[in-house]
Design a protein around this motif. Structure first.
Motif, PDB file in Angstrom:
ATOM      1  N   THR A  51       0.604  -1.117   0.174  1.00  0.00           N
ATOM      2  CA  THR A  51       0.279  -0.409   0.046  1.00  0.00           C
ATOM      3  C   THR A  51       0.833   1.274  -0.045  1.00  0.00           C
ATOM      4  N   SER A  52       2.350   1.277  -0.616  1.00  0.00           N
ATOM      5  CA  SER A  52       2.991   2.221  -0.179  1.00  0.00           C
ATOM      6  C   SER A  52       2.512   3.290  -1.209  1.00  0.00           C
ATOM      7  N   GLY A  53       1.724   3.217  -2.549  1.00  0.00           N
ATOM      8  CA  GLY A  53       1.326   4.225  -3.498  1.00  0.00           C
ATOM      9  C   GLY A  53       0.457   5.129  -2.619  1.00  0.00           C
ATOM     10  N   ASP A 112       4.450  -1.498  17.158  1.00  0.00           N
ATOM     11  CA  ASP A 112       6.049  -1.691  16.988  1.00  0.00           C
ATOM     12  C   ASP A 112       6.108  -3.201  16.864  1.00  0.00           C
ATOM     13  N   GLU A 113       5.919  -4.052  15.546  1.00  0.00           N
ATOM     14  CA  GLU A 113       6.273  -5.684  15.134  1.00  0.00           C
ATOM     15  C   GLU A 113       7.713  -6.300  15.461  1.00  0.00           C
ATOM     16  N   SER A 114       7.026  -7.816  16.352  1.00  0.00           N
ATOM     17  CA  SER A 114       8.780  -8.328  17.319  1.00  0.00           C
ATOM     18  C   SER A 114       8.379 -10.014  16.039  1.00  0.00           C
ATOM     19  N   PHE A 115       9.423 -10.185  16.123  1.00  0.00           N
ATOM     20  CA  PHE A 115       9.390 -11.563  15.815  1.00  0.00           C
ATOM     21  C   PHE A 115       8.205 -12.826  16.825  1.00  0.00           C
ATOM     22  N   LEU A 117       1.670  -3.131   5.941  1.00  0.00           N
ATOM     23  CA  LEU A 117       1.189  -3.353   7.199  1.00  0.00           C
ATOM     24  C   LEU A 117       2.881  -4.569   7.120  1.00  0.00           C
ATOM     25  N   GLY A 118       3.302  -4.238   8.693  1.00  0.00           N
ATOM     26  CA  GLY A 118       4.543  -4.704   8.828  1.00  0.00           C
ATOM     27  C   GLY A 118       6.136  -4.132   8.446  1.00  0.00           C
ATOM     28  N   ASP A 119       5.916  -2.863   7.724  1.00  0.00           N
ATOM     29  CA  ASP A 119       7.106  -2.565   7.047  1.00  0.00           C
ATOM     30  C   ASP A 119       7.761  -1.454   7.747  1.00  0.00           C
ATOM     31  N   GLY A 120       7.307  -1.613   9.346  1.00  0.00           N
ATOM     32  CA  GLY A 120       8.198  -0.222   9.970  1.00  0.00           C
ATOM     33  C   GLY A 120       7.078  -0.098  11.250  1.00  0.00           C
ATOM     34  N   PRO A 121       7.641   0.920  11.828  1.00  0.00           N
ATOM     35  CA  PRO A 121       6.581   0.985  12.774  1.00  0.00           C
ATOM     36  C   PRO A 121       5.828   2.504  12.955  1.00  0.00           C
ATOM     37  N   ALA A 122       4.350   2.125  13.657  1.00  0.00           N
ATOM     38  CA  ALA A 122       3.552   3.247  13.782  1.00  0.00           C
ATOM     39  C   ALA A 122       3.581   4.130  14.904  1.00  0.00           C
ATOM     40  N   GLN A 135     -11.158   1.270  -0.651  1.00  0.00           N
ATOM     41  CA  GLN A 135      -9.853   1.087   0.455  1.00  0.00           C
ATOM     42  C   GLN A 135      -9.627  -0.510   0.924  1.00  0.00           C
ATOM     43  N   TYR A 136      -8.192  -0.285   1.716  1.00  0.00           N
ATOM     44  CA  TYR A 136      -7.885  -1.700   1.393  1.00  0.00           C
ATOM     45  C   TYR A 136      -7.597  -1.929   3.162  1.00  0.00           C
ATOM     46  N   THR A 137      -8.461  -3.137   3.917  1.00  0.00           N
ATOM     47  CA  THR A 137      -8.423  -3.334   5.079  1.00  0.00           C
ATOM     48  C   THR A 137      -7.906  -4.330   5.350  1.00  0.00           C
ATOM     49  N   VAL A 138      -7.622  -3.995   6.925  1.00  0.00           N
ATOM     50  CA  VAL A 138      -6.554  -5.682   7.376  1.00  0.00           C
ATOM     51  C   VAL A 138      -7.806  -5.653   8.952  1.00  0.00           C
TER      52      VAL A 138
END
Length: 341
Positions: free
Chosen positions: A39-41, A127-130, A110-115, A173-176
């Motif tokens: 969704t980087s666009g 923050d995503e973690s393992f 989603l998952g490409d970095g922090p919010a 809209q893209y939603t997860v």
């Protein structure tokens, strides 16, 4: 009113939400059981004012309900932290609105970095973690530090919803919707810490898209244990009606069954705390609310009316094997939202 069956396409490989020109990539239309959309666009050039990006988390424990939002809608950022003490009924809410989007950090996908959200009154970090997603926040009266774990094999519903004008799709809209995430940690209210014990559940609403100015929606979710199985419920209506897509799904021990049907929602908007009935050929559900989180905003350009009801689900949903799965006793919410944004 009768339920409407749909033929929806499952997406199984990574795909870009938008084209190089910033328009909707028609190959992105469909649903997935893991986040596969780039969704980087979004936001993208040439569409200023219609881009909406957010991360919303809701956590339900035996003692508290905790919810927070990090969002940017081009011309402003809106962040909220809300906590309900279930024993006393006291709610503590902090909302900040700032021009532009500088107070919000949101990942391209989603998952490409922090919010993150940073204002004088609210600090939020996702923050995503393992082993899951760490959720932290601070307001004048509330702080929390929680980990929403992601069990092996856990699936979530991703779906692209298009809005058509004739043959053209200019809004989408893209939603997860990620339900039934086990969560643990601590929430502190006025200096008093409270455990987020086993049996607590987190729900994520991740959104990226370009929206019409006025929109009306229902959203509902539920999480819990029924007969030793982890049950997650995800439902939506109104904003998806007529789009050819739904955001309806059932999760059982991490496995997602897609409900490709526009379900019928029966409830009384003059008495939200009376039971709701959501039904169709694939589901027959009753939602019994115990609390109404009412929000009203009128800031000229932005206006919203939200009733988010917290309560208990009962009834059944058909899974992808054709079996009826009981959801009796799982907790969650159902909401009606009318936005002008």
């Amino acid at each position: 009113m009768m339920p409407t069956p749909l033929n929806e396409r499952e997406i199984t490989a990574p795909v870009a939400l938008t084209t190089a020109y910033g328009t909707l990539n028609h190959d992105a239309l469909g649903w997935s059981r893991t986040p596969l959309h780039d969704t980087s666009g979004i936001p993208g050039r040439g569409h200023w004012g219609r881009n909406k990006r957010w991360e919303y988390w809701n956590v339900m424990t035996v003692s508290h309900i905790i919810a927070f939002t990090i969002s940017c809608v081009d011309y402003m950022a809106l962040h909220e932290v809300w906590v309900l003490d279930r024993a006393t009924g006291e709610e503590i809410g902090t909302t900040t609105i700032s021009p532009g989007g500088r107070s919000a950090t949101l990942p391209p996908s989603l998952g490409d970095g922090p919010a993150r959200a940073r204002t004088r009154r609210i600090s939020l970090d996702v923050d995503e973690s393992f082993d899951g997603t760490r959720l932290r926040g601070t307001t004048p009266r509330v702080s929390f530090d929680m980990l929403a774990t992601r069990p092996p094999g856990h699936e979530s519903l991703g779906v692209v919803v298009p809005w058509r004008r004739g043959d053209e799709i200019s809004r989408f809209q893209y939603t997860v919707k990620d339900v039934a995430r086990p969560v643990a940690g601590t929430v502190t209210v006025d200096g008093t810490p409270h455990d987020v014990p086993p049996g607590s559940w987190a729900v994520l609403d991740h959104g990226r898209g370009r929206w019409p100015y006025r929109v009306h929606w229902n959203w509902a979710a539920g999480s819990g244990l029924v007969d030793g199985r982890v049950i997650g419920l995800q439902l939506g209506a109104k904003w998806t009606d007529g789009s050819g897509a739904t955001e309806n799904a059932l999760l059982v021990d991490g496995h997602l069954s897609k409900i490709s049907e526009e379900l019928v929602w029966d409830y009384d908007p003059q008495a939200f705390l009376t039971p709701w009935h959501v039904h169709g050929t694939s589901a027959d559900l009753t939602f019994t609310p115990f609390y109404d989180k009412r929000s009203r905003t009128d800031a000229v350009v932005i206006a919203s009316r939200t009733d988010q009801l917290f309560g208990v689900w009962s009834g059944w949903v058909t899974d992808d094997t054709g079996a009826r799965v009981r959801v009796d006793g799982i907790e969650g919410f159902a909401e009606e939202v009318l936005n002008r944004w």
